[in-house]
Design a protein around this motif. Structure first.
Motif, PDB file in Angstrom:
ATOM      1  N   LEU A 315      20.372  -9.956   8.559  1.00  0.00           N
ATOM      2  CA  LEU A 315      19.622  -9.077   7.625  1.00  0.00           C
ATOM      3  C   LEU A 315      19.325  -7.588   8.083  1.00  0.00           C
ATOM      4  CD1 LEU A 315      18.396  -9.280   4.780  1.00  0.00           C
ATOM      5  CD2 LEU A 315      16.147  -9.912   6.060  1.00  0.00           C
ATOM      6  N   ILE A 316      18.971  -7.375   9.341  1.00  0.00           N
ATOM      7  CA  ILE A 316      18.407  -6.027   9.779  1.00  0.00           C
ATOM      8  C   ILE A 316      19.412  -5.115  10.392  1.00  0.00           C
ATOM      9  CG2 ILE A 316      16.018  -6.904   9.531  1.00  0.00           C
ATOM     10  CD1 ILE A 316      16.264  -6.769  12.854  1.00  0.00           C
ATOM     11  N   ARG A 317      20.759  -5.718  10.283  1.00  0.00           N
ATOM     12  CA  ARG A 317      21.890  -5.084  11.082  1.00  0.00           C
ATOM     13  C   ARG A 317      21.836  -3.406  10.743  1.00  0.00           C
ATOM     14  NH1 ARG A 317      28.026  -6.921  12.187  1.00  0.00           N
ATOM     15  NH2 ARG A 317      28.919  -5.068  12.562  1.00  0.00           N
ATOM     16  N   ASP A 318      21.671  -3.267   9.401  1.00  0.00           N
ATOM     17  CA  ASP A 318      22.084  -1.756   9.094  1.00  0.00           C
ATOM     18  C   ASP A 318      21.118  -1.094   8.547  1.00  0.00           C
ATOM     19  OD1 ASP A 318      24.866  -1.915   9.797  1.00  0.00           O
ATOM     20  OD2 ASP A 318      25.370  -2.984   7.884  1.00  0.00           O
ATOM     21  N   GLU A 319      19.819  -1.933   8.299  1.00  0.00           N
ATOM     22  CA  GLU A 319      18.676  -1.212   7.652  1.00  0.00           C
ATOM     23  C   GLU A 319      17.469  -2.450   7.911  1.00  0.00           C
ATOM     24  OE1 GLU A 319      17.663  -0.726   3.515  1.00  0.00           O
ATOM     25  OE2 GLU A 319      19.787  -1.565   3.176  1.00  0.00           O
ATOM     26  N   GLY A 320      16.318  -1.559   7.775  1.00  0.00           N
ATOM     27  CA  GLY A 320      15.061  -2.651   8.151  1.00  0.00           C
ATOM     28  C   GLY A 320      14.805  -2.537   9.452  1.00  0.00           C
ATOM     29  N   TRP A 321      13.652  -3.368   9.726  1.00  0.00           N
ATOM     30  CA  TRP A 321      13.286  -3.708  11.208  1.00  0.00           C
ATOM     31  C   TRP A 321      12.771  -5.197  11.310  1.00  0.00           C
ATOM     32  CZ3 TRP A 321      15.301  -1.198  15.146  1.00  0.00           C
ATOM     33  CH2 TRP A 321      14.861  -1.250  16.227  1.00  0.00           C
ATOM     34  N   HIS A 322      12.359  -5.383  12.421  1.00  0.00           N
ATOM     35  CA  HIS A 322      11.759  -6.864  12.532  1.00  0.00           C
ATOM     36  C   HIS A 322      10.861  -7.036  13.649  1.00  0.00           C
ATOM     37  CE1 HIS A 322      12.086 -10.985  11.124  1.00  0.00           C
ATOM     38  NE2 HIS A 322      12.627 -11.598  12.182  1.00  0.00           N
ATOM     39  N   ALA A 323       9.823  -7.987  13.551  1.00  0.00           N
ATOM     40  CA  ALA A 323       8.815  -8.186  14.318  1.00  0.00           C
ATOM     41  C   ALA A 323       9.411  -9.517  15.359  1.00  0.00           C
ATOM     42  CB  ALA A 323       7.462  -8.413  13.767  1.00  0.00           C
ATOM     43  N   LEU A 324       9.372  -9.388  16.472  1.00  0.00           N
ATOM     44  CA  LEU A 324      10.058 -10.675  17.316  1.00  0.00           C
ATOM     45  C   LEU A 324       8.749 -11.157  18.043  1.00  0.00           C
ATOM     46  CD1 LEU A 324      12.679  -8.523  18.808  1.00  0.00           C
ATOM     47  CD2 LEU A 324      13.022  -9.998  17.093  1.00  0.00           C
ATOM     48  N   LEU A 358      15.163  -9.311  23.850  1.00  0.00           N
ATOM     49  CA  LEU A 358      16.370  -8.618  23.802  1.00  0.00           C
ATOM     50  C   LEU A 358      17.087  -8.784  22.436  1.00  0.00           C
ATOM     51  CD1 LEU A 358      17.614  -9.403  27.240  1.00  0.00           C
ATOM     52  CD2 LEU A 358      16.244  -7.363  26.613  1.00  0.00           C
ATOM     53  N   LEU A 359      16.472  -9.087  21.441  1.00  0.00           N
ATOM     54  CA  LEU A 359      17.002  -9.206  20.134  1.00  0.00           C
ATOM     55  C   LEU A 359      16.681  -7.929  19.465  1.00  0.00           C
ATOM     56  CD1 LEU A 359      16.011 -12.785  18.897  1.00  0.00           C
ATOM     57  CD2 LEU A 359      18.219 -11.955  19.093  1.00  0.00           C
ATOM     58  N   LYS A 360      17.207  -7.572  18.511  1.00  0.00           N
ATOM     59  CA  LYS A 360      16.850  -6.324  17.507  1.00  0.00           C
ATOM     60  C   LYS A 360      15.447  -6.549  16.964  1.00  0.00           C
ATOM     61  CE  LYS A 360      18.347  -2.936  14.388  1.00  0.00           C
ATOM     62  NZ  LYS A 360      19.727  -2.467  13.539  1.00  0.00           N
ATOM     63  N   GLY A 361      14.595  -5.430  16.989  1.00  0.00           N
ATOM     64  CA  GLY A 361      13.338  -5.522  16.585  1.00  0.00           C
ATOM     65  C   GLY A 361      12.038  -5.108  17.729  1.00  0.00           C
ATOM     66  N   THR A 362      10.961  -5.133  17.251  1.00  0.00           N
ATOM     67  CA  THR A 362       9.755  -4.843  18.254  1.00  0.00           C
ATOM     68  C   THR A 362       9.176  -6.233  18.569  1.00  0.00           C
ATOM     69  OG1 THR A 362       9.558  -2.853  17.065  1.00  0.00           O
ATOM     70  CG2 THR A 362       7.734  -3.763  18.361  1.00  0.00           C
ATOM     71  N   GLN A 469      10.738  -2.771  30.494  1.00  0.00           N
ATOM     72  CA  GLN A 469      11.406  -1.489  30.732  1.00  0.00           C
ATOM     73  C   GLN A 469      12.880  -1.424  30.095  1.00  0.00           C
ATOM     74  OE1 GLN A 469       9.692   0.994  32.445  1.00  0.00           O
ATOM     75  NE2 GLN A 469      11.609   2.210  32.014  1.00  0.00           N
ATOM     76  N   ILE A 470      13.720  -2.459  30.225  1.00  0.00           N
ATOM     77  CA  ILE A 470      14.919  -2.430  29.799  1.00  0.00           C
ATOM     78  C   ILE A 470      14.870  -2.019  28.193  1.00  0.00           C
ATOM     79  CG2 ILE A 470      16.830  -4.272  29.118  1.00  0.00           C
ATOM     80  CD1 ILE A 470      16.070  -5.857  31.555  1.00  0.00           C
ATOM     81  N   ARG A 471      14.042  -2.258  27.576  1.00  0.00           N
ATOM     82  CA  ARG A 471      14.144  -1.873  26.196  1.00  0.00           C
ATOM     83  C   ARG A 471      13.763  -0.248  25.814  1.00  0.00           C
ATOM     84  NH1 ARG A 471      13.562  -3.645  20.859  1.00  0.00           N
ATOM     85  NH2 ARG A 471      13.934  -5.744  21.863  1.00  0.00           N
ATOM     86  N   LYS A 472      13.052   0.067  26.849  1.00  0.00           N
ATOM     87  CA  LYS A 472      12.869   1.525  27.067  1.00  0.00           C
ATOM     88  C   LYS A 472      14.245   2.367  27.361  1.00  0.00           C
ATOM     89  CE  LYS A 472       7.820   1.184  28.040  1.00  0.00           C
ATOM     90  NZ  LYS A 472       6.811   1.224  28.885  1.00  0.00           N
ATOM     91  N   ASP A 473      14.819   1.633  28.303  1.00  0.00           N
ATOM     92  CA  ASP A 473      16.002   2.226  29.061  1.00  0.00           C
ATOM     93  C   ASP A 473      17.212   2.026  28.291  1.00  0.00           C
ATOM     94  OD1 ASP A 473      14.266   3.071  31.041  1.00  0.00           O
ATOM     95  OD2 ASP A 473      14.864   1.529  32.297  1.00  0.00           O
ATOM     96  N   HIS A 474      17.564   1.152  27.518  1.00  0.00           N
ATOM     97  CA  HIS A 474      18.908   0.897  26.849  1.00  0.00           C
ATOM     98  C   HIS A 474      18.913   0.874  25.526  1.00  0.00           C
ATOM     99  CE1 HIS A 474      20.517  -0.346  30.767  1.00  0.00           C
ATOM    100  NE2 HIS A 474      19.496  -0.770  31.003  1.00  0.00           N
ATOM    101  N   ASP A 475      19.901   1.762  24.937  1.00  0.00           N
ATOM    102  CA  ASP A 475      19.904   1.862  23.547  1.00  0.00           C
ATOM    103  C   ASP A 475      20.424   0.799  22.995  1.00  0.00           C
ATOM    104  OD1 ASP A 475      19.160   4.347  23.624  1.00  0.00           O
ATOM    105  OD2 ASP A 475      20.942   5.506  23.276  1.00  0.00           O
ATOM    106  N   VAL A 476      21.371   0.044  23.553  1.00  0.00           N
ATOM    107  CA  VAL A 476      22.031  -1.255  22.888  1.00  0.00           C
ATOM    108  C   VAL A 476      21.075  -2.310  22.604  1.00  0.00           C
ATOM    109  CG1 VAL A 476      22.501  -2.312  25.218  1.00  0.00           C
ATOM    110  CG2 VAL A 476      23.769  -3.034  23.176  1.00  0.00           C
ATOM    111  N   VAL A 477      19.742  -2.253  23.434  1.00  0.00           N
ATOM    112  CA  VAL A 477      19.118  -3.322  23.074  1.00  0.00           C
ATOM    113  C   VAL A 477      18.097  -2.812  21.795  1.00  0.00           C
ATOM    114  CG1 VAL A 477      16.651  -4.247  23.907  1.00  0.00           C
ATOM    115  CG2 VAL A 477      18.623  -4.175  25.463  1.00  0.00           C
ATOM    116  N   VAL A 478      17.791  -1.552  21.769  1.00  0.00           N
ATOM    117  CA  VAL A 478      16.822  -1.144  20.492  1.00  0.00           C
ATOM    118  C   VAL A 478      18.013  -1.124  19.197  1.00  0.00           C
ATOM    119  CG1 VAL A 478      15.807   0.866  19.560  1.00  0.00           C
ATOM    120  CG2 VAL A 478      15.905   0.439  22.165  1.00  0.00           C
ATOM    121  N   PHE A 479      19.073  -0.507  19.202  1.00  0.00           N
ATOM    122  CA  PHE A 479      19.699  -0.306  18.184  1.00  0.00           C
ATOM    123  C   PHE A 479      21.134  -1.119  18.183  1.00  0.00           C
ATOM    124  CE2 PHE A 479      17.620   3.630  18.387  1.00  0.00           C
ATOM    125  CZ  PHE A 479      16.664   3.386  17.143  1.00  0.00           C
ATOM    126  N   GLY A 480      21.433  -2.062  18.829  1.00  0.00           N
ATOM    127  CA  GLY A 480      22.718  -2.667  18.918  1.00  0.00           C
ATOM    128  C   GLY A 480      22.651  -3.819  17.931  1.00  0.00           C
TER     129      GLY A 480
END
Length: 557
Positions: A315-324, A358-362, A469-480
């Motif tokens: 659902l949040i692949r292209d827009e929106g955000w999620h709480a993990l 390591l999913l998309k979201g916060t 720290q991985i989330r801070k360092d890697h774009d793929v974790v944040v936006f992949g």
């Protein structure tokens, strides 16, 4: 406070905000740290533990309610939005917390509870005396039914009727939760203005945003018996955004028990101008007994859980955000519910953290999760303090449910499992207080605590720190985007995160047995192991073999 500033970098779909790379940490003040020995946690206690949170690497604290309250529902019944409960401290203490956290790069996200107030709030105290006072219309009232009783047979969430009679006005008021928590009438423009003014008052004091308690209930239509996601919900949130939130670099997350993949983007879609993300509970409700609810012991089903989890990721692949999240103040301890809190407790705690963070979201950490705290496993109903648990115990025992059967369900799902004192060291009560705690500490506090975990060679705290720290360092974790794997496997949760030419492979075994599974050929290969709960691995073969509760994340080459 660099990590609370808006970044100018961007992903293909989303302008980056400070909370995209941040990890939240929920503090339940009553149970976190007691500074004065009265058995109740407080704001000075929180301030004394900011070093622990800073070392963990979090970006913000979600602070459960500290407002003035009679504490019928542990602070979720607010009597004064602009004051602090005496057991927690003072407004000066709160300002000190905001400033001290900011100095460490940590924002304070306050709990916004505006579906209802306490029945002791000044608004309700006036509302119940006369139909002619303006405050009367701040709440939801109805005349008695044809038989002189309640307007309808709606039951409250905490048990009993949802309507309570007030003789002075010869009317019933509506309360979705308890009689001590009358629901606010969001149709009243003066009420909304008062709430918006209060919100701005707190934001101007320097907080970093709001977690909005049961925000999906404010648009209810009680006459149509529509309570969740009612017809006026989204226009009301959009008005709140216009009046208060727009133009502020803050975080807003809504608690939405009714949200689904059909409605999720209505809250946080790109052009909705509502809130940033939601706590939704589909993956939680999937684990409740279909007929008896959360107080009936019911086995966890990983396949069902995965399908829900990955549906939201799509659902949040292209827009929106999620709480993990898997844990909070309303839920059981995740290592006890989803995995093994005995022999494999450490591996279980790390595995659950790996697959969720390591999913998309916060990601949101609930206090004690970072050291693998477990359910309390109380033996008697008098050990519980939660209004929800106590009320349902009385109702179900009256219906013939054996007390021991209810206790078994409560030991799995009662909210008090998360509310036992934070376990800091091996001192009495886990070092939470020098007095008598308001609720018993978990008997295992002498062995499961922050002090012991930090010196352990397989520290859970260090595992969480690495994930943050991985989330801070890697774009793929944040936006992949997320690619599910092995959807029908009953024991393994696995997925890929992909961004450009980067691929992150994540896997976790939810079983207490070694497990094997066949991966698609294109998934396999070598890479850089970012995190691992056992020995480091840098290669994945098509025949995936995982030890009990093993987890890993590999940045594939």
């Amino acid at each position: 406070m660099a990590n609370l500033e808006t970044s100018q970098t961007s992903s293909p779909n989303t302008a980056e905000r400070w909370w995209h790379r941040a990890t939240g940490y929920q503090v339940y003040p009553r149970s976190f740290a007691d500074s004065n020995g009265d058995g109740v946690g407080d704001i000075p206690g929180i301030i004394s533990k900011l070093g622990h949170l800073s070392d963990l690497g979090i970006g913000f604290i979600w602070l459960s309610p500290v407002y003035a309250s009679p504490m019928i529902d542990n602070g979720y019944d607010i009597s004064d939005y602009r004051n602090i409960a005496h057991e927690f401290g003072t407004l000066e203490d709160m300002d000190h917390l905001i400033a001290a956290a900011k100095d460490r790069g940590i924002g304070i996200v306050m709990d916004l509870v505006v579906n209802h107030t306490s029945s002791l709030h000044a608004w309700f105290q006036r509302a119940r005396t006369s139909r002619d006072l303006p405050e009367h219309d701040f709440y939801i009232w109805r005349d008695p039914g044809p038989d002189g009783g309640p307007p309808d047979d709606m039951r409250a969430y905490f048990g009993g009727p949802a309507w309570t009679y007030v003789e002075e006005v010869d009317r019933y008021y509506f309360h979705y939760f308890s009689p001590a928590q009358p629901d606010l009438n969001w149709q009243n423009a003066d009420l909304r203005a008062a709430i918006y003014d209060m919100m701005s008052w707190w934001l101007d004091r320097g907080i970093a945003g709001f977690r909005m308690d049961v925000i999906d209930l404010i648009g209810k239509d009680v006459d149509a018996r529509i309570y969740e996601e009612g017809p006026d919900l989204h226009p009301l949130i959009q008005e709140m955004h216009r009046k208060v939130l727009a133009g502020r670099d803050i975080l807003t997350v809504g608690e939405t028990w009714s949200a689904s993949t059909d409605t999720g983007l209505l809250y946080c879609g790109r052009d909705r101008k509502e809130i940033d993300m939601v706590f939704e509970f589909s993956h939680i409700r999937d684990g409740w007994h279909p007929d008896l609810g959360k107080f009936a012991a019911h086995p966890f089903n990983l396949v069902t859980f995965k399908r829900t989890l990955f549906a939201w990721q799509e659902l949040i692949r292209d827009e929106g955000w999620h709480a993990l999240f898997l844990s909070n103040h309303d839920l059981p301890r995740q290592v006890s519910y989803y995995a093994d809190d005995g022999e494999h407790r450490r591996a279980s705690a790390k595995m659950l953290a790996t697959v969720m963070h390591l999913l998309k979201g916060t990601p949101f950490i609930y206090q004690g999760e970072e050291i693998g705290m477990t359910n309390a496993k109380f033996e008697r109903i008098d050990q519980y303090r939660d209004l929800d648990t106590l009320n349902h115990f009385e109702e179900q025992v009256a219906l013939g449910v054996p007390p021991e059967t209810f206790i078994a369900g409560a030991n799995r799902n009662s909210r008090d499992n998360a509310r036992t004192p934070m376990q800091w060291n091996s001192a009495p009560h886990g070092g939470f207080t020098t007095g008598t705690p308001w609720i018993e500490a978990n008997p295992n506090a002498h062995e499961i605590n922050v002090e012991q975990d930090l010196i352990h060679p397989e520290s859970i705290f260090d595992h969480y720190r690495q994930l943050i720290q991985i989330r801070k360092d890697h774009d793929v974790v944040v936006f992949g985007h997320t690619v599910p794997l092995l959807l029908d496997d009953p024991d393994i949760l696995a997925y890929q995160r992909k961004l450009g030419d980067e691929t992150l492979l994540v896997a976790g075994n939810f079983s207490d047995k070694p497990r094997r599974a066949e991966l698609p050929g294109e998934v396999c290969g070598t890479g850089e192991c970012l995190i691992h709960s056992h020995d480091v691995r840098n290669k994945v073969d098509r025949d995936l073999a995982l030890a009990p509760y093993e987890s890993f994340a590999i940045l594939m080459k």
